[in-house]
Design an enzyme around this catalytic site. Structure first.
Site: not given
Ligand SMILES: *Cc1c(COP(=O)(O)O)cnc(C)c1O
Length: 420
Positions: A189
């Site tokens: 992210k």
């Molecule tokens: C990465 C992601 C998540 C989950 O995040 P994690 O920290 O990996 O559990 C949820 N929603 C979206 C759209 C994502 O891209």
């Protein structure tokens, strides 16, 4: 063994702020608090301030955050939550985790985001919440979604895991528009703590419930404060009762929070780097006059934070060049790679299994019997169609030179196929 300084990767540019300094502070203090609070508190304050909201609550992932938000709304067995079919499976997991049914809404073929008119169609008497997901970096049509939510008295949890500081056409930051905003600090992210997450809201009741649920239900936990051990004489008393609410342990480790604080200090820079490369990809498409790569549509006045640069590939119909062939050529020309959009949630085997037999694992009898039958009537024709066409170009190149390699590879690949 290699010297650590030679182990830098193309991702190192993302962690060159105060990350090490704050991690050292945590270790030097023996995981104690300074006068300015512990790292989780400092991260929460910095995050809330940047987003202009009252409360921020850290968590150990962007999946846990969704679970916490749904719990705070009071969503449970018998309820339905509407989410887009075109997102990550974790969105569906969070709904199943509270014992509710995920109901899938289709997406818009231009923005690739949850289509409000389909949301409206899928509302029933059991619907309790809507989960718009700001995919690829762009905020959903929140104006329309909030209107629907208001008319039907529904809660709204914005999944902003892929959208940091993206704004809608009215300039509102994603995550601050609905009741609660959920973010992920997973490593891919915009901001990363390795793994982690954070929730934002202006609602004190929701903030307290989310913090309590993520913090094992300690009764001292309040909306703005995660501190549990306040008074030794009280805390060491054998008669002391600690827990007045239910919860999991979703706490973010202090070391991770230290990294997160440093990341939030540079949030605008980290987002702008992704936007910079996306604008270069856009430039390449414009320069070549290519009309068979259709970028994610950005509504007038909105700002895409470009977690990834998403385009709809129409070269198969228009030129007879397969998705795979274009990707291969792009990479041959120096491109970093092209990701496909993840399979629609309801097509994943795990969802078919839970929906069909109530099983969480193929070799254990139904643990989720109450949840049966939620994929059978899932119909999202637009999502079905565009999922296979989407191309997600990477946007995590920190330096201009690397960005230009990507841009040039795209331009050359377009010219290679387009000029034949
Ligand atoms: C990465 C992601 C998540 C989950 O995040 P994690 O920290 O990996 O559990 C949820 N929603 C979206 C759209 C994502 O891209």
């Amino acid at each position: 063994m290699k010297d650590a300084s030679t182990l830098k990767t193309s991702n190192s540019w993302r962690f060159t702020g105060n990350e090490l300094k704050y991690v050292k502070e945590v270790l030097d203090s023996g995981f104690g608090s300074s006068t300015s609070g512990n790292m989780n508190q400092r991260l929460e304050r910095a995050f809330a301030e940047r987003f202009g909201v009252k409360y921020a609550v850290t968590s150990n992932s962007g999946t846990s955050t969704l679970h916490q938000a749904l719990v705070a709304f009071g969503v449970g067995p018998g309820d339905e939550v509407i989410l887009p079919a075109l997102t990550v499976v974790m969105c569906g997991y969070a709904v199943l985790h509270v014992g509710a049914k995920p109901i899938f809404a289709d997406v818009d073929s231009k923005t690739f985001l949850m289509d409000p008119s389909d949301v409206e169609k899928k509302i029933t008497i059991k619907t309790k919440a809507i989960m718009p997901v700001h995919m690829f970096g762009q905020v959903c049509n929140m104006e329309a979604i909030l209107k629907i939510a208001k008319n039907h008295n529904l809660y709204v949890i914005e999944d902003c895991a892929q959208c940091y500081l993206g704004t809608d056409s009215r300039g509102r930051i994603g995550g601050t528009i609905g009741d609660i905003g959920s973010f992920s600090f997973e490593n891919s992210k915009h901001l990363s703590t390795g793994d982690g997450g954070i929730l934002i809201t202006n609602n004190e009741v929701f903030a307290e419930r989310m913090r309590k649920f993520g913090g094992l239900g300690f009764k001292n936990i309040k909306a703005e404060n995660g501190q549990v051990r306040k008074n030794k004489d009280v805390f060491q008393d054998p008669l002391y009762l600690r827990h007045d609410a239910f919860g999991w342990n979703y706490r973010l480790p202090e070391v991770a929070a230290a990294v997160g604080l440093a990341q939030v200090e540079r949030i605008d820079y980290l987002v702008s780097k992704r936007q910079q490369i996306a604008y270069k990809y856009l430039e390449a498409i414009e320069r070549t006059g290519c009309d068979w790569l259709v970028p994610q549509g950005v509504p007038l006045g909105a700002v895409n934070s470009y977690y990834t640069f998403a385009v709809r590939y129409e070269g198969e119909e228009r030129l007879g060049i397969s998705w795979y062939e274009f990707r291969r050529k792009f990479m041959e020309l120096g491109g970093d790679g092209i990701y496909a959009a993840l399979a629609l949630i309801y097509n994943e085997p795990v969802m078919q299994m839970i929906s069909g037999s109530g099983r969480f694992f193929h070799d254990i009898e139904g643990q989720g019997a109450i949840l049966k039958g939620f994929v059978e009537n899932a119909q999202c024709p637009v999502s079905e169609k565009i999922q296979k066409k989407l191309m997600l170009f990477t946007s995590n190149q920190g330096i201009e030179e690397d960005m230009n390699i990507q841009m040039n590879a795209l331009e050359k690949a377009i010219n290679y196929f387009g000029r034949r």
